[in-house]
Design an enzyme around this catalytic site. Structure first.
Site, PDB file in Angstrom:
ATOM      1  N   ASP A  35       0.860  -1.184   0.000  1.00 41.66           N
ATOM      2  CA  ASP A  35       0.000   0.000   0.000  1.00 41.66           C
ATOM      3  C   ASP A  35       0.894   1.231   0.000  1.00 41.66           C
ATOM      4  OD1 ASP A  35      -2.001   2.086   0.882  1.00 41.66           O
ATOM      5  OD2 ASP A  35      -3.267   0.348   1.209  1.00 41.66           O
ATOM      6  N   GLY A  78     -13.175   6.782  -2.008  1.00 42.20           N
ATOM      7  CA  GLY A  78     -13.803   7.358  -0.823  1.00 42.20           C
ATOM      8  C   GLY A  78     -15.309   7.328  -0.983  1.00 42.20           C
ATOM      9  N   SER A 118     -17.165  -2.563  -8.391  1.00 41.86           N
ATOM     10  CA  SER A 118     -18.119  -1.849  -7.535  1.00 41.86           C
ATOM     11  C   SER A 118     -19.506  -1.807  -8.168  1.00 41.86           C
ATOM     12  CB  SER A 118     -17.612  -0.423  -7.372  1.00 41.86           C
ATOM     13  OG  SER A 118     -18.611   0.402  -6.828  1.00 41.86           O
ATOM     14  N   TYR A 149     -15.285   7.113 -11.515  1.00 41.26           N
ATOM     15  CA  TYR A 149     -14.936   5.957 -10.668  1.00 41.26           C
ATOM     16  C   TYR A 149     -15.553   4.672 -11.236  1.00 41.26           C
ATOM     17  CZ  TYR A 149     -14.972   3.016  -6.429  1.00 41.26           C
ATOM     18  OH  TYR A 149     -14.839   1.985  -5.536  1.00 41.26           O
ATOM     19  N   LYS A 153     -13.824   1.333 -13.232  1.00 41.75           N
ATOM     20  CA  LYS A 153     -14.047  -0.027 -12.724  1.00 41.75           C
ATOM     21  C   LYS A 153     -14.526  -0.940 -13.863  1.00 41.75           C
ATOM     22  CE  LYS A 153     -13.370   0.213  -8.140  1.00 41.75           C
ATOM     23  NZ  LYS A 153     -12.212  -0.479  -7.593  1.00 41.75           N
ATOM     24  N   GLU A 191     -14.769   9.176   4.155  1.00 43.19           N
ATOM     25  CA  GLU A 191     -15.625   8.188   4.817  1.00 43.19           C
ATOM     26  C   GLU A 191     -16.939   8.014   4.058  1.00 43.19           C
ATOM     27  OE1 GLU A 191     -14.780  11.095   5.790  1.00 43.19           O
ATOM     28  OE2 GLU A 191     -16.403  12.208   6.705  1.00 43.19           O
ATOM     29  N   LYS A 192     -17.530   6.799   4.207  1.00 43.59           N
ATOM     30  CA  LYS A 192     -18.796   6.518   3.525  1.00 43.59           C
ATOM     31  C   LYS A 192     -19.954   6.667   4.508  1.00 43.59           C
ATOM     32  CE  LYS A 192     -17.286   3.862  -0.066  1.00 43.59           C
ATOM     33  NZ  LYS A 192     -17.821   2.751  -0.806  1.00 43.59           N
ATOM     34  N   LYS A 200     -21.475  11.045  13.285  1.00 48.99           N
ATOM     35  CA  LYS A 200     -22.354  12.174  13.609  1.00 48.99           C
ATOM     36  C   LYS A 200     -23.209  11.864  14.842  1.00 48.99           C
ATOM     37  CE  LYS A 200     -22.488  13.870   8.861  1.00 48.99           C
ATOM     38  NZ  LYS A 200     -23.246  14.421   7.756  1.00 48.99           N
ATOM     39  N   ARG A 222     -29.944   2.349  -0.108  1.00 54.12           N
ATOM     40  CA  ARG A 222     -28.769   1.512  -0.367  1.00 54.12           C
ATOM     41  C   ARG A 222     -28.922   0.202   0.423  1.00 54.12           C
ATOM     42  NH1 ARG A 222     -28.203   5.292  -3.192  1.00 54.12           N
ATOM     43  NH2 ARG A 222     -26.344   6.507  -3.692  1.00 54.12           N
TER      44      ARG A 222
HETATM   45  P1  NAD Z   1      -9.616   2.066   1.083  1.00 56.35           P
HETATM   46  O1  NAD Z   1      -9.494   3.438   0.524  1.00 56.35           O
HETATM   47  O2  NAD Z   1      -9.735   1.918   2.547  1.00 56.35           O
HETATM   48  O3  NAD Z   1      -8.408   1.161   0.584  1.00 56.35           O
HETATM   49  C1  NAD Z   1      -7.748   1.336  -0.643  1.00 56.35           C
HETATM   50  C2  NAD Z   1      -6.265   1.379  -0.358  1.00 56.35           C
HETATM   51  O4  NAD Z   1      -5.562   1.521  -1.613  1.00 56.35           O
HETATM   52  C3  NAD Z   1      -5.846   2.568   0.515  1.00 56.35           C
HETATM   53  O5  NAD Z   1      -5.202   2.126   1.686  1.00 56.35           O
HETATM   54  C4  NAD Z   1      -4.919   3.361  -0.376  1.00 56.35           C
HETATM   55  O6  NAD Z   1      -3.814   3.946   0.326  1.00 56.35           O
HETATM   56  C5  NAD Z   1      -4.425   2.299  -1.342  1.00 56.35           C
HETATM   57  N1  NAD Z   1      -3.874   2.913  -2.554  1.00 56.35           N
HETATM   58  C6  NAD Z   1      -4.361   3.985  -3.233  1.00 56.35           C
HETATM   59  N2  NAD Z   1      -3.539   4.296  -4.255  1.00 56.35           N
HETATM   60  C7  NAD Z   1      -2.523   3.400  -4.209  1.00 56.35           C
HETATM   61  C8  NAD Z   1      -1.360   3.227  -4.993  1.00 56.35           C
HETATM   62  N3  NAD Z   1      -1.083   4.044  -6.019  1.00 56.35           N
HETATM   63  N4  NAD Z   1      -0.518   2.214  -4.682  1.00 56.35           N
HETATM   64  C9  NAD Z   1      -0.778   1.391  -3.617  1.00 56.35           C
HETATM   65  N5  NAD Z   1      -1.871   1.518  -2.839  1.00 56.35           N
HETATM   66  C10 NAD Z   1      -2.730   2.517  -3.127  1.00 56.35           C
HETATM   67  O7  NAD Z   1     -10.872   1.401   0.332  1.00 56.35           O
HETATM   68  P2  NAD Z   1     -11.634   0.033   0.632  1.00 56.35           P
HETATM   69  O8  NAD Z   1     -13.007   0.398   1.076  1.00 56.35           O
HETATM   70  O9  NAD Z   1     -10.833  -0.865   1.474  1.00 56.35           O
HETATM   71  O10 NAD Z   1     -11.768  -0.547  -0.854  1.00 56.35           O
HETATM   72  C11 NAD Z   1     -10.978  -1.604  -1.357  1.00 56.35           C
HETATM   73  C12 NAD Z   1     -11.371  -1.895  -2.797  1.00 56.35           C
HETATM   74  O11 NAD Z   1     -12.761  -2.207  -2.870  1.00 56.35           O
HETATM   75  C13 NAD Z   1     -11.167  -0.702  -3.740  1.00 56.35           C
HETATM   76  O12 NAD Z   1     -10.764  -1.170  -5.002  1.00 56.35           O
HETATM   77  C14 NAD Z   1     -12.542  -0.101  -3.854  1.00 56.35           C
HETATM   78  O13 NAD Z   1     -12.706   0.625  -5.044  1.00 56.35           O
HETATM   79  C15 NAD Z   1     -13.408  -1.347  -3.802  1.00 56.35           C
HETATM   80  N6  NAD Z   1     -14.789  -1.060  -3.354  1.00 56.35           N
HETATM   81  C16 NAD Z   1     -15.038  -0.741  -2.050  1.00 56.35           C
HETATM   82  C17 NAD Z   1     -16.343  -0.483  -1.655  1.00 56.35           C
HETATM   83  C18 NAD Z   1     -16.693  -0.139  -0.229  1.00 56.35           C
HETATM   84  O14 NAD Z   1     -17.891  -0.007   0.072  1.00 56.35           O
HETATM   85  N7  NAD Z   1     -15.750   0.002   0.690  1.00 56.35           N
HETATM   86  C19 NAD Z   1     -17.394  -0.525  -2.587  1.00 56.35           C
HETATM   87  C20 NAD Z   1     -17.089  -0.836  -3.906  1.00 56.35           C
HETATM   88  C21 NAD Z   1     -15.785  -1.121  -4.277  1.00 56.35           C
END
Ligand code: NAD
Length: 331
Positions: A35, A78, A118, A149, A153, A191-192, A200, A222
């Site tokens: 990461d 995010g 996603s 975004y 994907k 944050e989501k 909050k 959702r």
């Molecule tokens: P997150 O932001 O907590 O984790 C993503 C991580 O990727 C972060 O720690 C960030 O530092 C790292 N990152 C970003 N750019 C980077 C780079 N250039 N090199 C190395 N690392 C890098 O998000 P998450 O919620 O854990 O999501 C994980 C995956 O799941 C993502 O691909 C996201 O798009 C997908 N996703 C998540 C959700 C959700 O509800 N959380 C929904 C749909 C898809």
């Protein structure tokens, strides 16, 4: 005795990635996490953790060396506030991450590769009503995602399909629907909704000021899936022989107002709501889990109330620490 499986998790410093590393370690695998940053709320359980930028092919080659499987979770991402206002950055960063990670995994001979897509890939025109029909995998086309975004994907999903067809790497593609839980970003703008609402409500309770702000009328819908179900589901998918994109989420749809009701009940504190302008994303979204049940003979089991209770308790602790710190600095 069979050799221990070697696994790479990208985005291992993030929310889902850090939980996934722990889950894979508990299953007895060797795990490398990479990461741009270390996990924020806990030490990583990975055998090896490297700070690498996955937009760069050379660093992706280092990350994917000598592993059997790659879970590709790294993304610049995010909640709605971030996604709706950083289109160019998101498209550039996530495209370069995914192009280079998959190419490096292929060059290094990884056998399996799981890509985290996603629900944001689904067309906006199917999500205009709060009482929306659940989205099935084939609804993705004709394509019209709402934001950059989602477009990125969708292209990366196709990249996985072509690398599997042309080069034989076993790709898996999962479409997450709103994953939430403990040890995820809860403040700062990325944050989501579930984490934001927990923060909050906790702040209202701890300060005694009951008013909270909600973006829009709160009637947007959702479904929300706890992270423990999410990591179990993706490991099951990786181990399966199913290579088409598949939904992973809960299929119980609630409004944001109902989400706040549940959190407020868990907190034991009644809030008042102020509805303000703000990015809301699509009007309604839910997951059709028919294929998930068919393919994995499994589906997420943690109820929204249970998952939110765990999440709220953790976030209330974080808010309390943060308020105490501010008070100490002020005194
Ligand atoms: P997150 O932001 O907590 O984790 C993503 C991580 O990727 C972060 O720690 C960030 O530092 C790292 N990152 C970003 N750019 C980077 C780079 N250039 N090199 C190395 N690392 C890098 O998000 P998450 O919620 O854990 O999501 C994980 C995956 O799941 C993502 O691909 C996201 O798009 C997908 N996703 C998540 C959700 C959700 O509800 N959380 C929904 C749909 C898809």
């Amino acid at each position: 005795m069979s050799e221990q499986k070697r696994i790479l998790v990208t985005g291992a410093g993030g929310f889902i990635g850090s939980h996934l590393v722990t889950f894979l370690k508990n299953k007895g695998y060797w795990v490398r996490g990479v990461d741009l940053k270390h996990p924020e709320f806990t030490e990583s359980d990975a055998d090896e953790f490297e700070i690498l930028d996955m937009r760069r092919l050379a660093q992706c080659l280092e990350a994917t060396s000598d592993v059997d499987e790659v879970y590709a979770l790294a993304a610049d991402m995010g909640g709605m506030g971030f996604i709706s206002s950083n289109h160019a950055t998101i498209l550039y960063n996530n495209s370069t991450i995914n192009l280079n990670t998959l190419e490096a995994a292929h060059q290094n001979g990884a056998k399996r590769y799981l890509y985290t897509s996603s629900a944001c890939i689904y067309p906006e025109f199917l999500q205009e009503e709060a009482d929306v029909k659940p989205l099935a995998e084939e609804d993705a086309y004709p394509a019209m995602p709402q934001d950059a975004y989602g477009w990125e994907k969708l292209v990366s999903e196709r990249l996985c399909m072509h690398y599997r067809e042309d080069f034989g790497i076993e790709t898996r593609t999962v479409r997450f629907h709103n994953i939430f839980g403990e040890k995820g970003t809860w403040e700062g703008g990325r944050e989501k909704a579930p984490a934001a609402m927990c923060r909050k409500v906790a702040t209202a309770k701890l300060t005694g000021e009951p008013e909270i702000e909600i973006w829009g009328d709160g009637e947007q819908t959702r479904s929300f899936c706890h992270v423990d179900d999410c990591v179990e589901g993706i490991v099951r998918l990786m181990d399966s022989d199913f290579h088409e994109p598949i939904n992973l989420g809960q299929d119980r749809m609630v409004t944001i107002n109902e989400l706040v009701d549940i959190i407020s009940e868990i907190a034991g504190f009644e809030v008042t709501r102020k509805h303000i302008d703000g990015p809301q994303g699509v009007r309604g979204r839910n997951s059709d889990n028919t294929k998930l049940r068919e393919v994995l003979k499994w589906e997420p089991a943690i109820s929204l109330e249970d998952g939110l209770k765990r999440t709220y308790d953790w976030i209330e602790g974080e808010v309390k620490n943060s308020l105490n710190k501010k008070a100490a600095q002020g005194s």
